[in-house]
Write an enzyme that holds these catalytic residues in place. Structure first.
Site, short mmCIF file in Angstrom:
data_model
loop_
_atom_site.label_atom_id
_atom_site.label_comp_id
_atom_site.label_asym_id
_atom_site.label_seq_id
_atom_site.Cartn_x
_atom_site.Cartn_y
_atom_site.Cartn_z
N GLU A 1 13.88 -20.62 -35.24
CA GLU A 1 14.80 -20.10 -34.21
C GLU A 1 14.71 -20.92 -32.93
OE1 GLU A 1 14.32 -15.91 -33.51
OE2 GLU A 1 14.12 -15.42 -35.63
N HIS B 1 10.85 -20.30 -29.88
CA HIS B 1 11.52 -20.01 -28.61
C HIS B 1 10.57 -20.50 -27.52
CE1 HIS B 1 14.73 -17.78 -30.43
NE2 HIS B 1 13.88 -16.99 -31.07
N GLU C 1 8.04 -10.37 -36.89
CA GLU C 1 7.40 -9.97 -35.63
C GLU C 1 6.50 -8.74 -35.76
OE1 GLU C 1 10.61 -9.74 -32.80
OE2 GLU C 1 11.25 -11.78 -33.20
O1 G3I Z 1 26.71 -5.17 -30.53
C1 G3I Z 1 26.46 -4.57 -29.26
C2 G3I Z 1 27.71 -4.25 -28.56
O2 G3I Z 1 28.40 -3.28 -29.31
C3 G3I Z 1 27.38 -3.75 -27.17
O3 G3I Z 1 28.56 -3.53 -26.46
C4 G3I Z 1 26.56 -4.76 -26.41
C5 G3I Z 1 26.14 -4.29 -25.04
O4 G3I Z 1 24.91 -4.81 -24.64
O5 G3I Z 1 25.41 -5.00 -27.14
C6 G3I Z 1 25.66 -5.53 -28.42
O6 G3I Z 1 24.45 -5.71 -29.07
C7 G3I Z 1 23.65 -6.80 -28.63
C8 G3I Z 1 23.41 -7.70 -29.83
O7 G3I Z 1 22.50 -8.73 -29.47
C9 G3I Z 1 24.68 -8.34 -30.36
O8 G3I Z 1 25.25 -9.15 -29.38
C10 G3I Z 1 22.36 -6.26 -28.10
O9 G3I Z 1 22.58 -5.55 -26.90
C11 G3I Z 1 21.38 -7.37 -27.87
O10 G3I Z 1 20.12 -6.83 -27.54
C12 G3I Z 1 21.26 -8.21 -29.10
O11 G3I Z 1 20.39 -9.26 -28.83
C13 G3I Z 1 19.92 -9.96 -29.96
C14 G3I Z 1 18.41 -9.82 -30.06
O12 G3I Z 1 17.95 -10.60 -31.14
C15 G3I Z 1 17.99 -8.38 -30.27
O13 G3I Z 1 16.64 -8.29 -30.48
C16 G3I Z 1 20.30 -11.42 -29.79
O14 G3I Z 1 21.71 -11.56 -29.87
C17 G3I Z 1 19.65 -12.25 -30.91
O15 G3I Z 1 19.82 -13.61 -30.61
C18 G3I Z 1 18.17 -11.96 -30.94
O16 G3I Z 1 17.61 -12.68 -31.98
C19 G3I Z 1 16.19 -12.55 -32.12
C20 G3I Z 1 15.86 -12.72 -33.58
O17 G3I Z 1 16.61 -11.84 -34.36
C21 G3I Z 1 14.37 -12.52 -33.83
N1 G3I Z 1 13.59 -13.38 -32.97
C22 G3I Z 1 13.90 -13.35 -31.56
C23 G3I Z 1 15.37 -13.61 -31.33
C24 G3I Z 1 15.70 -13.66 -29.87
O18 G3I Z 1 15.42 -12.43 -29.26
#
Ligand code: G3I
Length: 449
Positions: A364, A333, A249
């Site tokens: 993805e 997506h 990205e």
């Molecule tokens: O691990 C913390 C946890 O400790 C905390 O309590 C909680 C509260 O919000 O957050 C947790 O972290 C989250 C993490 O996912 C794990 O679940 C983050 O807030 C959340 O923002 C994060 O989102 C991920 C996102 O990438 C971040 O950019 C999504 O799961 C994941 O599916 C998504 O994947 C991305 C790819 O890597 C790149 N392309 C886009 C795709 C979708 O956004």
């Protein structure tokens, strides 16, 4: 933005933009090298070297696993290096690797089509029995593996794994030089137990970057930290992770749909090192392991839009500079907050990137129904036609779905995805792990129906 149903349209489209690339065997390309260590020979320079057709193409081994692309002067793989290089534009004949594993590959060698399995009872089986095979992937979370149903369905239906969050920078190197492998190792060993390949995701990305990294200033500090991260992470997973998203990205547009003012994303990497940080990251990655596949990965480059054009030019420049990139992942997506793309759009984009001599991947995929911007019927059409677009192109090596069941989708809690905690209905299985109609449409595409 919905597309027409596809099979005929897609064939016509592919013909319109190059039916004669018979097998992408590629008369327009430079010569192909040998397929093994000893027999690599270069095609003569010029436009006439590549032969056409799936059966007579002189490119590297059938399919998409051949050498990376050279620019104007194809050169052989260095001793021990698995990827020789071939010419891309007919001006440079590739020479076989002197003793590399694959010799120089014609950049567009390989069969014209992928042949579907006669039948299959899982997506994984359909991918494995196709010729050439197609990897069927899923984003896997370590927490999901605690659920027996999740883990059973994930392993039965897929043979390719991307860790959803566990290999990102903040997870692996939370403090400078201190690495934490636990959750990532768990996913990798689960994948190994189930005979699945792993794609590492992701080495260099602005998101999920620890604060200390974001706060570094000066080219020297940022380059040192980037090098240390890539070296340690690739070193730890060497022999276990065969593919890497090296840069994720790097490009931004005004809208997440890929429209408006495409530009390099201002990140700590770009701000301190300039655009050459991409070249540098791929070169460092290649130094760690000559045999792994190195990919660029991005979202909203699936449709015909500003971002897809910008990324195309960026990647083309990298190929022309001889940067060691093997392929491009189209995240796919579909729906809010990202682009909508029909099968024809996707086929167009996959083909033009593949014509640079690269592998392409759907990396993805999910289709968000929140906000009803994508109707149920459109979702089914998209799932079928987009997977079909990849399936029909042998250089498309994988289709990965971003999760297993709807209830665990990232979209449900993503602020701009219009779900507000509701269910995105975006994937192939419901929360009882039953197959949805989306699953059936994907299976149809994999079986050539
Ligand atoms: O691990 C913390 C946890 O400790 C905390 O309590 C909680 C509260 O919000 O957050 C947790 O972290 C989250 C993490 O996912 C794990 O679940 C983050 O807030 C959340 O923002 C994060 O989102 C991920 C996102 O990438 C971040 O950019 C999504 O799961 C994941 O599916 C998504 O994947 C991305 C790819 O890597 C790149 N392309 C886009 C795709 C979708 O956004």
């Amino acid at each position: 933005m919905r597309s027409a149903p596809l099979t005929l349209l897609l064939s016509a489209f592919l013909c319109a933009i190059g039916c004669s690339d018979g097998g992408d065997g590629g008369g327009e390309t430079g010569g192909g090298g040998g397929v093994d260590a000893t027999s690599g020979t270069g095609g003569a320079p010029g436009v006439t070297t590549g032969t056409t057709g799936a059966t007579t193409g002189t490119g590297g081994a059938p399919g998409v696993t051949t050498g990376t692309t050279g620019v104007t002067t194809g050169t052989g793989g260095a001793p021990g290096v698995t990827t020789g290089t071939g010419g891309t534009d007919g001006t440079g004949g590739g020479t076989g690797g002197s003793d590399g594993n694959t010799g120089g590959g014609g950049s567009t060698g390989g069969p014209a089509e992928r042949t579907p399995a006669a039948s299959a009872s899982t997506l994984r089986e359909a991918g494995e029995k196709a010729n050439p095979p197609l990897l069927i992937g899923a984003a896997i979370s370590a927490s999901g593996l605690n659920d027996g149903n999740y883990s059973r369905v994930a392993a039965a239906e897929h043979n390719y794994v991307t860790a959803e969050n566990e290999m990102k920078w903040d997870a692996l190197e939370p403090n400078p030089g201190q690495f934490s492998w636990g959750s990532a190792d768990r996913i990798v060993s689960w994948a190994q137990q189930n005979n699945m390949k792993v794609k590492g995701h992701t080495l260099v990305w602005h998101s999920q970057l620890p604060g200390w990294m974001n706060n570094l200033r000066g080219a020297q500090q940022v380059e040192q930290a980037m090098r240390r991260h890539i070296e340690n992470v690739m070193g730890h997973f060497k022999g276990k992770v065969e593919h890497w998203d090296v840069v994720n990205e790097a490009v931004l547009t005004d809208s997440d749909t890929g429209v408006g003012n495409p530009r390099m994303r201002p990140t700590v990497f770009y701000n301190e090192l300039g655009e050459q940080y991409l070249d540098l990251a791929f070169k460092i990655a290649r130094e760690q392991d000559p045999s792994v596949k190195l990919y660029y990965n991005d979202y909203s480059i699936d449709a015909r839009n500003d971002k897809a054009d910008f990324v195309y030019e960026m990647i083309k420049g990298m190929v022309e500079r001889g940067v060691p990139i093997d392929g491009v992942g189209f995240q796919m997506h579909i729906g809010p907050p990202n682009n909508e793309a029909g099968g024809e759009d996707v086929a167009y984009n996959l083909k033009r990137f593949a014509d640079l001599g690269l592998e392409v991947l759907i990396s993805e995929m999910d289709i968000n129904r929140c906000g009803n911007q994508v109707t149920a019927e459109e979702q089914l059409t998209y799932y079928h036609d987009i997977v079909e677009a990849c399936f029909l192109m042998p250089k498309c090596v994988a289709v990965t779905f971003w999760g297993i069941n709807d209830g665990r989708s990232w979209l449900n809690s993503w602020s701009t995805a219009m779900c507000n905690g509701g269910n995105s209905q975006s994937l192939l299985f419901n929360d009882q792990y039953q197959k949805k109609e989306t699953y059936n449409r994907v299976m149809d595409a994999l079986l050539g129906r």
